[in-house]
Design a protein around this motif. Structure first.
Motif, PDB file in Angstrom:
ATOM      1  N   ASP A  86     -13.131   0.028   2.698  1.00  0.00           N
ATOM      2  CA  ASP A  86     -14.187   0.604   2.668  1.00  0.00           C
ATOM      3  C   ASP A  86     -14.583   1.152   4.425  1.00  0.00           C
ATOM      4  O   ASP A  86     -15.464   1.719   3.624  1.00  0.00           O
ATOM      5  N   LYS A  87     -13.762   1.288   5.551  1.00  0.00           N
ATOM      6  CA  LYS A  87     -14.505   1.547   6.419  1.00  0.00           C
ATOM      7  C   LYS A  87     -13.958   3.031   6.650  1.00  0.00           C
ATOM      8  O   LYS A  87     -14.338   4.417   6.593  1.00  0.00           O
ATOM      9  N   GLU A  88     -12.829   3.306   4.931  1.00  0.00           N
ATOM     10  CA  GLU A  88     -11.625   4.046   5.046  1.00  0.00           C
ATOM     11  C   GLU A  88     -11.995   5.147   4.255  1.00  0.00           C
ATOM     12  O   GLU A  88     -12.475   6.329   3.877  1.00  0.00           O
ATOM     13  N   GLY A  89     -13.094   4.933   3.234  1.00  0.00           N
ATOM     14  CA  GLY A  89     -13.639   4.921   2.223  1.00  0.00           C
ATOM     15  C   GLY A  89     -12.893   5.570   0.459  1.00  0.00           C
ATOM     16  O   GLY A  89     -12.462   6.157  -0.166  1.00  0.00           O
ATOM     17  N   LEU A  90     -11.897   3.840   0.937  1.00  0.00           N
ATOM     18  CA  LEU A  90     -10.806   4.311   0.167  1.00  0.00           C
ATOM     19  C   LEU A  90     -10.868   3.339  -1.470  1.00  0.00           C
ATOM     20  O   LEU A  90     -10.803   1.928  -0.880  1.00  0.00           O
ATOM     21  N   LEU A  91     -11.143   3.949  -2.239  1.00  0.00           N
ATOM     22  CA  LEU A  91     -12.049   2.845  -3.217  1.00  0.00           C
ATOM     23  C   LEU A  91     -10.371   2.260  -3.654  1.00  0.00           C
ATOM     24  O   LEU A  91      -9.396   2.803  -4.674  1.00  0.00           O
TER      25      LEU A  91
END
Length: 489
Positions: free
Chosen positions: A149-154
């Motif tokens: 979530d924090k690093e934008g990893l979907l």
């Protein structure tokens, strides 16, 4: 035609007394939840079927799971035999054979339209339930979701989750300092659990296009609510996946639907068959979340009905919220079964005409003890009831009939083809490739000429403002609901 009286759903006729009365489930009390209980072969599925028919005819969409394959007959007109016709006549009921407007769903896409959700939407709590993780392993899984979530990893599918776990393991020192220790043994256990889930066919559930609730909450042009039938004949071999999926769907309804208070009729009725699979060996934190969802979802206009063999299968904190009760026959041979029988009998408002515990054991097929809520929301006196026959078929639809229903489905073609867009697996693979290229390669990628001034041009300022706004929006989107699933906006 299914009885759709202005006030409620006709369940059957009481079987005692000189003037039998009709037992009715009031529409405006149907979102106060309920339970359908009884031993195998006592008529629970038929009761579920006539309730689904009644709600549909009143314009209320329904969701139910077909665990044995015979509920699919709700899509086809019935062919009542002489016994059913005689029972209907004794109730003053004229059966009009008709099928309900049905949409078939299947996690595996074999006997219905595929049902998918992304890993990010499922969240760590339910994923841990699917993988049968212990408390420590669940904590590590929660860290992986936090990092993603924090690093934008979907995370769309299981390969994305594997990639994030590998990334977390490789950067465990930094991540451990920020959010807690990440044990390699726990990472390995989660990876093994993913492999087992995949071998059970669970990978078919994760991906896109993800299910839209609007496609389940439909009312046709004829005013009838859509009956959503999930084929669970294969899914039942993976009970944790089955329980977690139904709980995810319930939590999605809770998160997405607006508050409506106490409506004149439910917006949706949700039947949770084989409910014991949800609660068996469930950790206390999960049970507390389930209790919270069941308690609050009625204000969203959703009625939840648990279908199980014995009411003792359901925790007291949840059972206390189930106002409408239909109890088919129970057999009590062991001490634990006898305690469950007594508990079931004690849960009803006493009828002076019979002993409730004895009556439960003496019920025949198609009979039940029924107690629904009255106009003031109080339980009615329990009545021994003959359940009415359905208008649809008792028994399964054929493969050709199922195919015809799917061909005419309002969601035909919308979920059939999976979509594989860029997600965590591709992003992390690109990062790894970039890092492996070395400093020289990265230096070569830099533009040879650079502007010396540090002042922002108007275009750069506007671009950064837009990116900051987008970043804030993304942060707001990454909010997880009561069961840890990613809230959709």
């Amino acid at each position: 035609m299914t009885d759709t009286a202005a006030t409620g759903l006709f369940l059957g006729q009481s079987a005692e007394g000189s003037s039998p009365e009709r037992e009715v489930l009031l529409w405006n009390r149907a979102n106060r939840h309920g339970i359908i209980a009884g031993a195998t072969g006592t008529g629970k599925t038929v009761t579920l079927q006539i309730m689904a028919e009644g709600f549909s005819a009143m314009g209320v969409p329904v969701f139910c799971a077909d665990v044995k394959g015979d509920l699919s007959g709700i899509s086809q007109p019935g062919s009542p035999n002489e016994k059913l016709l005689a029972r209907a006549a004794g109730m003053g009921l004229v059966l009009t054979p008709a099928g309900a407007p049905t949409v078939f769903w299947d996690l595996y896409g074999e006997k219905g339209h595929p049902v998918r959700a992304t890993v990010s939407e499922i969240g760590p709590l339910l994923m841990a339930r699917m993988l049968d993780l212990n408390e420590v392993q669940e904590g590590v899984l929660t860290v992986a979701f936090h990092v993603a979530d924090k690093e934008g990893l979907l995370m769309l599918d299981l390969d994305d989750l594997r990639s994030v776990l590998t990334y977390v393991a490789g950067d465990s020192a930094r991540i451990g300092r920020e959010v807690g220790h990440v044990a390699p043994a726990s990472i390995a256990a989660i990876q093994r659990g993913l492999l087992q889930l995949e071998q059970q066919g669970g990978e078919a559930f994760f991906g896109e296009p993800a299910l839209r609730l609007d496609d389940m909450i439909r009312v046709g042009a004829d005013g009838r609510g859509q009956v959503n039938v999930l084929d669970a004949t294969r899914l039942m071999s993976s009970p944790r996946l089955y329980g977690a999926f139904l709980l995810w769907l319930l939590s999605e309804l809770f998160e997405q639907l607006p508050e409506v208070g106490d409506p004149d009729k439910p917006r949706l009725v949700f039947f949770f068959d084989e409910a014991h699979l949800l609660f068996r060996d469930a950790p206390r934190p999960l049970l507390e979340k389930v209790e919270q969802v069941v308690r609050l979802i009625r204000s969203k206009g959703v009625g939840v009905y648990f279908v199980t063999q014995n009411p003792a299968d359901i925790p007291d904190s949840v059972l206390a919220q189930l106002g409408n009760r239909i109890q088919h026959a129970l057999r009590a041979y062991t001490p634990s079964e006898q305690r469950g029988l007594k508990s079931a009998g004690d849960s009803f408002r006493v009828n002076s005409n019979f002993n409730t515990v004895e009556a439960i054991q003496a019920l025949g097929t198609g009979e039940a003890l029924v107690s629904t809520l009255d106009e003031k929301g109080a339980p009615r006196v329990v009545a021994r009831t003959l359940i009415r026959p359905p208008d649809s078929r008792l028994g399964p639809a054929t493969a050709a009939e199922r195919a015809a229903v799917m061909a005419a489905s309002p969601v035909r073609g919308m979920y059939d083809t999976a979509i594989d867009r860029e997600s965590a697996e591709e992003v992390l693979a690109r990062r790894l490739s970039h890092d492996a290229a070395g400093p020289a390669s990265r230096a070569a990628e830099k533009p040879k000429a650079q502007r010396r001034s540090t002042r922002q041009t108007p275009l750069e300022a506007l671009t950064k403002s837009v990116l900051r706004t987008a970043g804030s929006t993304l942060t707001r989107e990454l909010i997880r609901g009561v069961l840890g699933g990613l809230r959709r906006r």
